[in-house]
Design a protein around this motif. Structure first.
Motif, short mmCIF file in Angstrom:
data_model
loop_
_atom_site.label_atom_id
_atom_site.label_comp_id
_atom_site.label_asym_id
_atom_site.label_seq_id
_atom_site.Cartn_x
_atom_site.Cartn_y
_atom_site.Cartn_z
N ARG A 59 5.02 -5.05 5.47
CA ARG A 59 4.81 -5.77 4.26
C ARG A 59 5.89 -7.01 3.94
NH1 ARG A 59 7.57 -0.77 3.89
NH2 ARG A 59 9.07 -0.50 3.25
N ALA A 63 -1.06 -3.92 -0.76
CA ALA A 63 -2.18 -3.98 -1.05
C ALA A 63 -2.05 -5.19 -1.33
CB ALA A 63 -1.75 -2.72 -2.02
N SER A 104 0.37 3.74 5.47
CA SER A 104 0.03 2.88 6.57
C SER A 104 -0.75 3.75 7.69
CB SER A 104 1.84 2.65 7.72
OG SER A 104 2.14 3.92 7.69
N ALA A 112 1.01 -1.04 0.68
CA ALA A 112 -0.52 -0.06 0.02
C ALA A 112 0.71 1.67 -0.03
CB ALA A 112 -0.69 -0.02 1.22
N ARG A 165 3.43 -0.27 5.94
CA ARG A 165 2.73 -0.49 5.03
C ARG A 165 2.37 -2.07 5.24
NH1 ARG A 165 4.86 1.48 -0.25
NH2 ARG A 165 6.58 0.96 0.71
#
Length: 121
Positions: A77, A46, A35, A32, A43
């Motif tokens: 992530r 996605a 965050s 993404a 973050r």
């Protein structure tokens, strides 16, 4: 004759693979843009990253990747990416390391070498 040559080449290549250590570098899946905290470290993946990660894990396994140890940055992530591909590597020992977040290549190689394993992702 060509078939025999192809088989010999493949066997020769596979024999060499047994002697060589393997380091596979895998980047996290699509993340993404932002965050909740505003920090890059936090973050999440996605939607596309959540879809793509298992496909990439399966493709790596299908191509013969069989890591003994997996080194993962503890950024959100990268942890999420590993969670989605871990099923493709059930025998792998995983290590989450804060030091891998934004680290230089030399540190990554040093961490892999410290593990003294034949195959590291």
């Amino acid at each position: 004759m060509a078939r025999l040559r192809s088989l010999r080449q493949r066997l020769s290549r596979d024999r060499g693979r047994d002697l060589m250590r393997q380091l596979v570098l895998l980047r996290h899946a699509k993340a993404a843009v932002d965050s909740d905290t505003g920090e890059d470290f936090d973050r999440p993946l996605a939607a596309r990253g959540r879809e793509d990660a298992p496909v990439v894990g399966k493709a790596l396994a299908d191509e013969g990747a069989d890591p003994q140890v997996v080194l993962v940055s503890d950024a959100r992530r990268t942890r999420e990416t590993w969670g989605l591909i871990a099923g493709a590597f059930p025998k792998a020992e995983v290590r989450f390391l804060k030091s891998l977040y934004l680290c230089p290549a030399e540190l990554l190689v040093a961490e892999a070498e410290k593990r003294d394993r034949k195959s590291v992702v």
